[in-house]
Design an enzyme around this catalytic site. Structure first.
Site, PDB file in Angstrom:
ATOM      1  N   LYS A  41     -11.395   9.481  12.154  1.00 41.99           N
ATOM      2  CA  LYS A  41     -12.447  10.016  13.032  1.00 41.99           C
ATOM      3  C   LYS A  41     -13.793   9.327  12.770  1.00 41.99           C
ATOM      4  CE  LYS A  41     -13.070  13.883   9.857  1.00 41.99           C
ATOM      5  NZ  LYS A  41     -12.657  15.279   9.596  1.00 41.99           N
ATOM      6  N   TYR A 270     -46.263   1.653   8.857  1.00 40.80           N
ATOM      7  CA  TYR A 270     -46.818   2.798   9.588  1.00 40.80           C
ATOM      8  C   TYR A 270     -47.523   3.794   8.669  1.00 40.80           C
ATOM      9  CZ  TYR A 270     -44.165   1.610  13.821  1.00 40.80           C
ATOM     10  OH  TYR A 270     -43.666   1.005  14.932  1.00 40.80           O
TER      11      TYR A 270
HETATM   12  C1  LIG Z   1     -11.999  15.247   8.444  1.00 35.53           C
HETATM   13  C2  LIG Z   1     -10.760  15.986   8.179  1.00 35.53           C
HETATM   14  C3  LIG Z   1      -9.876  15.536   7.182  1.00 35.53           C
HETATM   15  C4  LIG Z   1     -10.199  14.394   6.258  1.00 35.53           C
HETATM   16  O1  LIG Z   1     -11.134  14.844   5.321  1.00 35.53           O
HETATM   17  P1  LIG Z   1     -11.503  13.977   4.004  1.00 35.53           P
HETATM   18  O2  LIG Z   1     -12.174  14.943   3.113  1.00 35.53           O
HETATM   19  O3  LIG Z   1     -12.388  12.885   4.459  1.00 35.53           O
HETATM   20  O4  LIG Z   1     -10.215  13.466   3.471  1.00 35.53           O
HETATM   21  C5  LIG Z   1      -8.682  16.223   7.037  1.00 35.53           C
HETATM   22  N1  LIG Z   1      -8.378  17.291   7.799  1.00 35.53           N
HETATM   23  C6  LIG Z   1      -9.201  17.758   8.745  1.00 35.53           C
HETATM   24  C7  LIG Z   1      -8.800  18.940   9.547  1.00 35.53           C
HETATM   25  C8  LIG Z   1     -10.422  17.130   8.955  1.00 35.53           C
HETATM   26  O5  LIG Z   1     -11.261  17.614   9.887  1.00 35.53           O
END
Ligand SMILES: *Cc1c(COP(=O)(O)O)cnc(C)c1O
Length: 377
Positions: A41, A270
């Site tokens: 993701k 700035y």
């Molecule tokens: C983002 C996510 C993961 C992965 O999480 P990490 O801590 O980066 O391994 C796993 N399961 C779900 C449901 C997530 O939303």
């Protein structure tokens, strides 16, 4: 594209050997029957969705999780092979794309299941069920057993898996462990009830990265590995019960574009935020906060790495540029490469995220809108 073009201004370098290494490290600690579902993701946590997915395919990973429909479609448009699970919400109107691109949708709760059931054209939609075992974000309540069982019997769905998510997997304090164990028990009970009712439950999964590190003995079909595959922990405080030898995949780089000497009392940038206490040599660097180097770092005494030395970021971080103090780096010149996130202690992603009071998935997940990506290994 030509390397020199990609390195024109601000870029992320990807070491895909390290990605492969991290996958091997995870495999060493999970059960033999458990497979890795790679979590991609947010542009693969800012690492570039397509480049990371292609490499994972190449090394035999065929199970992926994304948050959104768009991410899944992007993977398919780039010919990524294997199972792609959407963990988040997809609107009912867009389910046709889930089917068209051969993705797997999560049934995120009871209402969502009921809305899907009303779709007249639906037949054997590939889904995983998310079970709410106490985190209360997404999922069908673990106590609604009959509802869950009925979904398995419904011809509109092809339920390929069932999963839950832990609230406290990254903590090793006693009450956090007790809560995680309670969630695991609730999940197992649902699975066992289904099995007793002769239902093929499909693939089971529960652990994300810290679930792997703190509960490595669990033997579900998948682990959903996110931040670990990119070679990082959440921050400088949160490690796990077991240690992996992780190697970070990404480094963030930019260039020195202008060098000048300023006198005592002159200001930089700035708002006159920085005032020189003596004559100083300063350099402007071709990266700014819209490239994902957070503006807040201007208040945190943050350093970058250039010509084997640390250099302090001074003044305010601008949209496209920032300024560093290079008084102690005699040989500095225009076009020298500056590393902003990398392997040295004070530029590690964990160190910077900790300074910002956040975690590495946020820091890295925000990279990328204007960065180039360059594979170096
Ligand atoms: C983002 C996510 C993961 C992965 O999480 P990490 O801590 O980066 O391994 C796993 N399961 C779900 C449901 C997530 O939303």
């Amino acid at each position: 594209m030509e390397e020199e073009f990609l390195k024109n201004r601000a870029w992320a370098e990807l070491n895909l050997d390290n990605l492969k290494h991290n996958i091997e490290e995870i495999k060493k600690v999970i059960s033999k029957k458990t497979k890795i579902m790679a979590v991609l993701k947010a542009n693969a946590y800012g690492h570039n969705l397509v480049i990371i997915a292609q490499k994972l395919n190449e090394i035999g990973i065929l199970d992926f999780a994304v948050a959104t429909l768009d991410e899944g479609i992007t993977l398919r448009k780039h010919k990524i092979k294997g199972n792609i699970l959407i963990m988040g919400y997809t609107s009912i109107e867009n389910i046709k794309y889930v089917i068209h691109y051969d993705l797997i949708q999560t049934i995120i709760d009871e209402d969502y299941a009921n809305s899907l059931k009303k779709l007249t054209y639906l037949s054997k939609l590939k889904v995983h069920l998310k079970i709410n075992t106490g985190m209360n974000r997404l999922g069908i309540n673990y106590q609604n057993y009959q509802f869950i069982k009925d979904l398995y019997l419904n011809k509109k769905f092809n339920i390929l898996g069932i999963y839950t998510h832990l609230s406290t997997s990254n903590s090793q304090n006693k009450s956090a462990i007790l809560f995680a164990k309670k969630q695991i028990e609730r999940f197992d009970k649902v699975i066992n009830n289904l099995k007793n009712d002769k239902i093929n439950v499909g693939k089971t999964h529960l652990q994300s990265s810290y679930g792997i590190l703190n509960y490595p003995h669990l033997k579900y079909d998948y682990v959903r590995a996110g931040i670990l595959i990119y070679g990082l922990y959440n921050d400088n405080y949160t490690y796990g019960k077991i240690n992996l030898n992780l190697l970070p995949v990404l480094s963030l780089k930019a260039k020195i574009v202008s060098i000048k000497t300023i006198k005592k009392g002159e200001i930089v940038g700035y708002g006159r935020k920085y005032v020189a206490k003596k004559e100083e040599k300063i350099a402007t660097v071709s990266i700014g906060y819209v490239d994902g180097y957070p503006k807040n770092l201007e208040n945190l005494n943050i350093k970058v790495f250039v010509n084997n030395k640390y250099a302090l970021v001074i003044g305010k971080i601008c949209m496209d540029q920032l300024v560093i103090n290079v008084s102690h780096i005699p040989n500095i010149k225009v076009n020298d490469i500056v590393t902003l996130i990398g392997e040295n202690k004070y530029i590690k992603a964990e160190y910077i995220a900790t300074k910002l009071k956040t975690i590495t998935p946020e820091l890295l997940g925000r990279l990328g809108s204007r960065l180039n990506y360059l594979v170096v290994k």
